[in-house]
Design a protein around this motif. Structure first.
Motif, short mmCIF file in Angstrom:
data_model
loop_
_atom_site.label_atom_id
_atom_site.label_comp_id
_atom_site.label_asym_id
_atom_site.label_seq_id
_atom_site.Cartn_x
_atom_site.Cartn_y
_atom_site.Cartn_z
N THR A 64 8.06 12.65 1.88
CA THR A 64 7.58 11.90 3.06
C THR A 64 6.05 11.82 3.07
O THR A 64 5.45 11.70 4.13
N SER A 65 5.44 11.85 1.90
CA SER A 65 3.98 11.86 1.84
C SER A 65 3.37 10.59 2.44
O SER A 65 2.36 10.66 3.14
N VAL A 66 3.98 9.43 2.18
CA VAL A 66 3.43 8.18 2.71
C VAL A 66 3.53 8.13 4.24
O VAL A 66 2.53 7.87 4.91
N PRO A 67 4.70 8.38 4.85
CA PRO A 67 4.76 8.42 6.32
C PRO A 67 3.83 9.49 6.92
O PRO A 67 3.23 9.27 7.97
N PHE A 68 3.71 10.64 6.23
CA PHE A 68 2.83 11.72 6.71
C PHE A 68 1.39 11.25 6.78
O PHE A 68 0.70 11.45 7.80
N ILE A 69 0.91 10.59 5.73
CA ILE A 69 -0.47 10.11 5.72
C ILE A 69 -0.66 9.00 6.73
O ILE A 69 -1.68 8.96 7.44
N ALA A 70 0.31 8.09 6.81
CA ALA A 70 0.21 6.98 7.77
C ALA A 70 0.15 7.48 9.21
O ALA A 70 -0.66 7.00 10.02
N ASP A 71 0.98 8.47 9.53
CA ASP A 71 0.97 9.04 10.88
C ASP A 71 -0.35 9.74 11.17
O ASP A 71 -0.90 9.64 12.28
N LYS A 72 -0.90 10.39 10.16
CA LYS A 72 -2.17 11.11 10.32
C LYS A 72 -3.34 10.15 10.53
O LYS A 72 -4.25 10.42 11.31
N LEU A 73 -3.30 9.01 9.84
CA LEU A 73 -4.41 8.06 9.91
C LEU A 73 -4.26 7.04 11.03
O LEU A 73 -5.25 6.66 11.67
N PHE A 74 -3.03 6.58 11.27
CA PHE A 74 -2.83 5.46 12.19
C PHE A 74 -1.94 5.78 13.39
O PHE A 74 -1.77 4.94 14.27
N GLY A 75 -1.32 6.97 13.41
CA GLY A 75 -0.47 7.32 14.52
C GLY A 75 0.97 6.89 14.30
O GLY A 75 1.28 6.17 13.35
N PRO A 76 1.88 7.30 15.19
CA PRO A 76 3.32 7.00 15.03
C PRO A 76 3.66 5.52 15.08
O PRO A 76 4.72 5.11 14.62
N GLN A 77 2.75 4.70 15.63
CA GLN A 77 3.05 3.26 15.70
C GLN A 77 3.10 2.60 14.33
O GLN A 77 3.59 1.47 14.19
N ALA A 78 2.61 3.29 13.31
CA ALA A 78 2.62 2.72 11.95
C ALA A 78 3.95 2.97 11.23
O ALA A 78 4.14 2.48 10.12
N THR A 79 4.86 3.71 11.85
CA THR A 79 6.11 4.08 11.19
C THR A 79 6.90 2.87 10.72
O THR A 79 7.42 2.84 9.60
N TRP A 80 7.00 1.86 11.59
CA TRP A 80 7.80 0.69 11.23
C TRP A 80 7.18 -0.09 10.07
O TRP A 80 7.89 -0.66 9.24
N ILE A 81 5.84 -0.08 9.98
CA ILE A 81 5.17 -0.76 8.85
C ILE A 81 5.51 -0.06 7.55
O ILE A 81 5.81 -0.69 6.53
N ILE A 82 5.46 1.29 7.58
CA ILE A 82 5.78 2.06 6.38
C ILE A 82 7.23 1.83 5.97
O ILE A 82 7.55 1.71 4.77
N SER A 83 8.13 1.75 6.95
CA SER A 83 9.54 1.51 6.64
C SER A 83 9.73 0.17 5.94
O SER A 83 10.47 0.06 4.95
N ILE A 84 9.04 -0.86 6.43
CA ILE A 84 9.17 -2.19 5.84
C ILE A 84 8.57 -2.23 4.44
O ILE A 84 9.19 -2.74 3.49
#
Length: 412
Positions: free
Chosen positions: A253-273
């Motif tokens: 989960t390294s990519v979601p972990f970094i995205a959450d750290k940098l951009f917050g939980p709102q970036a989760t759907w972008i990472i999923s796509i």
């Protein structure tokens, strides 16, 4: 109509090659390799790129000289004859129920995050991926290559946004000093990272569909490999900077972990796509390649068969449907059986390395001059990788031996 359309441009080929190599690897491999080698992972990427370049150049040389939808099996035919060609072709086709459904399961996991609730069941998500694969494949190679080029751009933008938002400086991109004691961990990391470059053999099946195969096909392979390698290297720097590695959960989960750290939980759907599209790009090329392999065999040995026909868009219709139905059945079987997808991936990896090995062996016999010397080096590298993968090697060799024996009997 019995010929594929020559519609793939240089840019489209680069997009297909790079997205195929990135695929699911970007979301797991850099973190797993960092857990093994730490900061020495950057040296590992340098070493791997140096090792993969001879293989990529050799594939490019073969594809330039023998552009054919049969891919590696066609190279084998030129070097060793039709019996081994059929064995390698069937070995590649045998990955349909083993390797591709495992990748579909990973893509389906991403798709579950944005699909409506009535389709969010794991099996429904996987069948959705198969249906989407069929839709893209039947649209033709030109449309497919354009889609994969857009996906490549999206992946690069994602990694660039991570770098831009991180506290990364130019000095972070330079490898740190290493010692002899680090060589063992670097070698272990390379063994894991090699799978990021499994996909060149699948791209070999697309050579016949380039507008200018002699010029654009080898460039697409080389630039695609270098582009994918650069993205992996840069992202590894980001992984190290944020310490997004070290445990099994964090590695996957390294990519979601970094995205959450940098951009917050709102970036989760972008990472999923983006994760879904990256996985889809890899599966899409393998679906195309497998269909073209089946079509190529039919064209060569059963030219009057319906399987040897293509649609007005240049798509091998029956071969593509065969792959799609097999994938759907395999997904259902995999879900109901509960077999760990890691087992399927391991077995598929063994098959891919054997195909690489025979392609390089063919190059030793078919090429001359410096290309022949490069092919010998590539063959040695493939042998070393084959020896390093253990049981998967035994499985692939047994399957190949059985196919060889069965083909020998059928020819009598």
């Amino acid at each position: 109509m019995s010929q594929l359309k020559q519609e793939i441009t240089l840019l489209g080929g680069i997009g297909q090659m790079s997205t195929t190599l990135l695929g699911t690897g970007l979301f797991m491999v850099p973190a797993i390799a960092a857990s093994i080698a730490g900061e020495q992972i950057l040296w590992a990427w340098f070493a791997l790129l140096l090792a993969i370049c001879p293989i990529a150049i050799t594939f490019a040389s073969l594809g330039k000289r023998y552009p054919n939808a049969g891919g590696a099996s066609y190279f084998v035919r030129q070097a060793f004859g039709p019996r081994l060609e059929k064995a390698i072709a069937l070995l590649f086709i045998s990955v349909i129920p083993v390797g591709v459904p495992a990748a579909i399961a990973i893509a389906g996991g991403f798709a579950q995050q944005f699909l409506p609730s009535f389709m969010s069941h794991p099996l429904s998500a996987q069948l959705f991926v198969v249906a989407l694969l069929m839709a893209v494949n039947f649209s033709g190679s030109k449309s497919s290559s354009r889609l994969q080029t857009l996906i490549a751009v999206g992946i690069i933008v994602l990694v660039a946004s991570f770098v831009w938002s991180s506290d990364v400086h130019a000095t972070n991109f330079a490898p740190t000093a290493s010692s002899i004691a680090d060589m063992g961990s670097i070698a272990q990391a390379i063994a894991v990272m090699f799978w990021c470059f499994v996909g060149i053999e699948a791209f070999a099946h697309m050579g016949e569909e380039f507008k200018r195969p002699e010029r654009d096909y080898p460039i697409a392979i080389l630039v695609g490999c270098l582009l994918a390698g650069a993205v992996y290297y840069v992202f590894s720097v980001v992984v190290l900077e944020h310490h997004a590695y070290g445990t099994q959960a964090l590695n996957t989960t390294s990519v979601p972990f970094i995205a959450d750290k940098l951009f917050g939980p709102q970036a989760t759907w972008i990472i999923s796509i983006v994760g879904f599209l990256a996985c889809f790009a890899t599966i899409n090329l393998y679906t195309q390649s497998l269909a073209r392999m089946i079509w190529s065999l039919a064209r060569e040995y059963r030219p009057e068969s319906p399987v040897a026909r293509v649609s007005v868009k240049g798509v091998p219709t029956i071969a593509t449907l065969t792959v799609g139905v097999t994938l759907a059945v395999s997904c259902v079987f995999g879900y109901l059986s509960g077999i760990d997808i890691d087992i399927f991936l391991t077995l598929a990896n063994g098959i891919f390395v054997v195909i690489y090995l025979f392609a390089m062996w063919s190059a030793v016999r078919l090429l001359g001059g410096w290309r022949k010397n490069l092919a010998i080096l590539s063959l040695i590298l493939c042998v070393l990788v084959l020896l390093s993968i253990g049981l998967a090697m035994i499985y692939a060799i047994i399957v190949l031996a059985l196919l060889w024996a069965l083909l020998g009997r059928s020819s009598k």
